[in-house]
Design an enzyme around this catalytic site. Structure first.
Site, PDB file in Angstrom:
ATOM      1  N   HIS A 192      14.698-104.301   2.841  1.00 31.37           N
ATOM      2  CA  HIS A 192      14.614-104.532   4.116  1.00 31.37           C
ATOM      3  C   HIS A 192      13.250-104.146   4.725  1.00 31.37           C
ATOM      4  O   HIS A 192      12.380-103.263   3.952  1.00 31.37           O
ATOM      5  CB  HIS A 192      15.537-104.014   4.873  1.00 31.37           C
ATOM      6  N   CYS A 208      17.312 -97.786  -0.764  1.00 28.29           N
ATOM      7  CA  CYS A 208      16.843 -98.946  -0.642  1.00 28.29           C
ATOM      8  C   CYS A 208      15.761 -99.377  -0.912  1.00 28.29           C
ATOM      9  O   CYS A 208      14.718 -98.181  -0.852  1.00 28.29           O
ATOM     10  CB  CYS A 208      17.444 -99.541   0.697  1.00 28.29           C
TER      11      CYS A 208
END
Length: 312
Positions: A192, A208
């Site tokens: 992301h 992440c």
């Protein structure tokens, strides 16, 4: 644009000095047997420049810039200071397809199905205790303007430091996920954007993969759902270009204690070389140059042998 010679680790490269910034790092895919893309570049810093701003401009990560510019103040390089842009890369080992994320390099590579190009982006990865995994998965979804629902473990961690997180962070400039998220077939992990430029090229996340917002926007527009994603952790990479063998050495990832990982360096290097089964007995490498590259950890490819000839 003009060129000059730059000496690092006893090697000399012809590098380009650019007066204008580059955009996305997109390169022609080299032919089979060739592994290196891009060229090292040098710029002159302006008074207001910082590594964080240069990272965003030239699609580089913070740790990579620090490694390539030892002794240069990352927050105030000084007007006229020569800044090395480490924009030459050895492609990650293994198949050249889909997305490959080399955690130790803090970089993501995307190989479109056309087989002609490769895109590469700097990334932020999991910090100590929240390491990003070494595994294989795939893209399962693409979501624009995502909301963030911090899990209980992250909320508890922040609460212990007096930072009370909301149960949901709506889309917008303050959302930690940025403008897009790519979901993976790996529960709890995403690719992301970010609401902070600083941190790309570092161990900052809870596992992440973070990208600059401009990069995740470009990537989402190209990568289809179902694209394979391969996570690797290769601090020492070997590659061939123009009949020369090179090493690209990165700092091994930190452990849970925050200290650099303690590894059997020689074994790791030999194992990385063994993976290059195409080199054969002609690759008589110069271990002195390898040792020097590993000591400096510049993250820039360094020549260590001429293939088909005795080691230098």
């Amino acid at each position: 644009m003009w060129t000059r010679a730059l000496s690092v680790v006893g090697m000399t490269w012809a590098v380009s000095l650019f007066s204008s910034p580059l955009m996305a790092l997109e390169f022609p895919l080299p032919p089979p047997g060739e592994d290196i893309i891009g060229q090292v570049q040098v710029i002159e810093a302006k008074y207001e420049d910082t590594f964080a701003e240069l990272d965003d401009t030239y699609d580089l990560g913070y740790n990579a810039m620090v490694a390539a510019n030892p002794g240069v103040d990352a927050w105030l390089p000084g007007a006229g200071t020569k800044i090395v842009l480490p924009t030459r890369f050895i492609l990650p080992p293994g198949p050249r397809g889909g997305i490959v994320i080399n955690l130790a390099e803090y970089r993501l590579y995307y190989f479109p199905k056309d087989g002609h190009t490769v895109f590469t982006y700097p990334i932020g990865i999991g910090r100590e205790g929240w390491g990003s995994p070494v595994t294989t998965t795939k893209i399962t979804g693409k979501i624009k303007d995502p909301s963030w629902y911090p899990p209980a473990s992250i909320r508890a961690e922040h609460a212990a430091e007096g930072d009370i997180l909301p149960t949901v962070a709506p889309p917008g400039p303050d959302n930690p996920l940025g403008p897009y998220k790519l979901t993976l077939g790996l529960p709890g992990y995403l690719i992301h954007g970010s609401n902070q430029k600083f941190g790309i090229g570092m161990q900052v996340s809870h596992g992440c993969i973070h990208l600059f917002n401009k990069d995740v926007t470009e990537l989402v527009g190209m990568v289809p759902v179902g694209t394979p994603v391969r996570f690797i952790n290769e601090p020492y990479e070997f590659g061939v270009s123009g009949g020369k063998l090179y090493i690209q050495a990165h700092q091994p990832l930190s452990t849970k204690t925050g200290q650099p990982a303690v590894i059997d360096q020689k074994t790791a290097l030999v194992n990385a070389l063994i993976q290059r089964t195409d080199l054969g007995p002609s690759a008589q490498v110069d271990w002195t140059r390898i040792d020097e590259a590993v000591k400096t950890l510049s993250g820039v490819p360094v020549e260590i042998a001429t293939l088909g000839q005795p080691g230098v």
